[in-house]
Design an enzyme around this catalytic site. Structure first.
Site, PDB file in Angstrom:
ATOM      1  N   ILE A 113       0.870  -1.175   0.000  1.00  0.00           N
ATOM      2  CA  ILE A 113       0.000   0.000   0.000  1.00  0.00           C
ATOM      3  C   ILE A 113       0.910   1.229   0.000  1.00  0.00           C
ATOM      4  O   ILE A 113       1.815   1.328   0.838  1.00  0.00           O
ATOM      5  CB  ILE A 113      -0.908   0.055   1.246  1.00  0.00           C
ATOM      6  CG1 ILE A 113      -1.722  -1.229   1.367  1.00  0.00           C
ATOM      7  CG2 ILE A 113      -1.841   1.262   1.187  1.00  0.00           C
ATOM      8  CD1 ILE A 113      -2.554  -1.299   2.653  1.00  0.00           C
ATOM      9  N   TYR A 114       0.678   2.126  -0.941  1.00  0.00           N
ATOM     10  CA  TYR A 114       1.419   3.393  -0.981  1.00  0.00           C
ATOM     11  C   TYR A 114       0.507   4.508  -0.492  1.00  0.00           C
ATOM     12  O   TYR A 114      -0.680   4.539  -0.842  1.00  0.00           O
ATOM     13  CB  TYR A 114       1.880   3.699  -2.408  1.00  0.00           C
ATOM     14  CG  TYR A 114       3.021   2.823  -2.852  1.00  0.00           C
ATOM     15  CD1 TYR A 114       4.345   3.222  -2.667  1.00  0.00           C
ATOM     16  CD2 TYR A 114       2.788   1.590  -3.443  1.00  0.00           C
ATOM     17  CE1 TYR A 114       5.398   2.419  -3.063  1.00  0.00           C
ATOM     18  CE2 TYR A 114       3.833   0.771  -3.842  1.00  0.00           C
ATOM     19  CZ  TYR A 114       5.134   1.188  -3.652  1.00  0.00           C
ATOM     20  OH  TYR A 114       6.171   0.388  -4.031  1.00  0.00           O
ATOM     21  N   TYR A 115       1.070   5.416   0.297  1.00  0.00           N
ATOM     22  CA  TYR A 115       0.286   6.518   0.858  1.00  0.00           C
ATOM     23  C   TYR A 115       0.784   7.851   0.335  1.00  0.00           C
ATOM     24  O   TYR A 115       1.965   8.016   0.035  1.00  0.00           O
ATOM     25  CB  TYR A 115       0.413   6.542   2.381  1.00  0.00           C
ATOM     26  CG  TYR A 115      -0.063   5.280   3.049  1.00  0.00           C
ATOM     27  CD1 TYR A 115      -1.383   5.150   3.459  1.00  0.00           C
ATOM     28  CD2 TYR A 115       0.806   4.218   3.269  1.00  0.00           C
ATOM     29  CE1 TYR A 115      -1.834   3.985   4.066  1.00  0.00           C
ATOM     30  CE2 TYR A 115       0.368   3.051   3.872  1.00  0.00           C
ATOM     31  CZ  TYR A 115      -0.948   2.937   4.272  1.00  0.00           C
ATOM     32  OH  TYR A 115      -1.377   1.787   4.863  1.00  0.00           O
ATOM     33  N   THR A 161      -2.960   5.623  -1.869  1.00  0.00           N
ATOM     34  CA  THR A 161      -3.164   6.085  -3.249  1.00  0.00           C
ATOM     35  C   THR A 161      -3.173   4.928  -4.229  1.00  0.00           C
ATOM     36  O   THR A 161      -3.786   5.009  -5.278  1.00  0.00           O
ATOM     37  CB  THR A 161      -2.047   7.058  -3.671  1.00  0.00           C
ATOM     38  OG1 THR A 161      -0.790   6.482  -3.306  1.00  0.00           O
ATOM     39  CG2 THR A 161      -2.200   8.383  -2.958  1.00  0.00           C
ATOM     40  N   ALA A 162      -2.476   3.847  -3.872  1.00  0.00           N
ATOM     41  CA  ALA A 162      -2.430   2.711  -4.785  1.00  0.00           C
ATOM     42  C   ALA A 162      -1.992   1.470  -4.036  1.00  0.00           C
ATOM     43  O   ALA A 162      -1.269   1.550  -3.037  1.00  0.00           O
ATOM     44  CB  ALA A 162      -1.452   2.983  -5.928  1.00  0.00           C
TER      45      ALA A 162
END
Lengths: 185, 185
Positions: free
Chosen positions: B35-37, B110-111
């Protein structure tokens, strides 16, 4: 689950005598170093939130037997009377690296709270003798209940009286708040 | 320490045959969910930073033998040619709680990048067969060196050729970048 917690300034030597006389049982002794951070985009002091990195060393017979680091988020009070907050907490492998990550993404350390805490069990309550750097000695009586907050608080007052401490001297300000200069209330 | 990494789109079935013929050794097989923030106070895509929470399951004979979660901060490139970045990484006990903390303090996911990665060792390089959800199959050849980045890159090209892959097809865009719609370059 509600956490009922009553904190009073108290000389530990006196309390220890009362704990022994009351057959309280020592649970453990820990040293805690808490770093509190503020957010880059809002003031947690104003929003009543907290991000905390706690390193805890557990002692047995003056020897460190365990060291753990946990990161905790506390949300604003959702219920004033029961002091209920949203809280997330998980262990992390490396406290220094986690601190570096917090700072790298924009969180600023605002205060460090260092304390030695001895935990005892008495009449179903946890009694903590806290020696806080820069603030002095305190006793905290604590219990978690599913319901019956008022009765639990009365019970905590009884425990304090048993330890020769006046519940009317209760301090509602957190250690962090005191260190940041808030008046004891 | 420099990380040299070359990535190419490639059909895994073909590569597997070449890996067997080359006596490459399988190291492990993992599934990774990243998980990217993005930060609340700046756009990490613009500042070239990343905050990532990775959950990794390690397999042995189709059974999960280990599950770990790590949180990683990557700073902006400090040296374009060697792709050097500041990086902090530490394990966390509970990925879901860490995700809740990140979101509670203002970071927005974000993704999510999901991939299956099989790692092999060949001629001193790590060869990864990556099957990335939504993107397809890739091969990545990687090595860490103290110096001699150019020679290491040439060596990686040789490994690719050995696997019947043309190094000129190298893709420089990250999986995250591709998923967010950046052109493969």
């Amino acid at each position: 689950m509600y956490e009922v917690e009553v904190k009073v300034r108290a000389d530990h030597e006196t309390i220890r005598e009362q704990l022994e006389a009351s057959d309280a049982e020592q649970v453990n002794r820990v040293e805690q170093t808490d770093i509190y951070y503020n957010a880059p985009h809002k003031d947690f002091a104003e929003t009543d939130e907290a991000l905390r990195l706690r390193r805890e060393s557990r002692y047995e017979d003056d020897e460190v037997v365990d060291e753990v680091t946990v990161i905790t988020y506390k949300g604003p009070l959702v219920d004033e009377s029961s002091k209920t907050r949203r809280e997330y907490e998980t262990g992390v492998d490396d406290g220094e690296t986690m601190d570096a990550i917090c700072e790298a993404v924009g969180f600023e350390p605002t205060a460090t709270v260092e304390k030695e805490r001895e935990r005892f069990e008495l009449d179903g309550y946890t009694v903590s003798l806290d020696a806080v750097s820069g603030l002095g000695e305190f006793v905290e009586v604590e219990v978690e209940v599913e319901s019956g907050v008022d009765a639990a608080r009365e019970g905590a007052f009884d425990v304090l009286r048993k330890l020769d401490v006046d519940p009317d001297d209760q301090i509602r300000t957190s250690y962090l708040g005191m260190l940041l200069g808030a008046p004891e209330e």
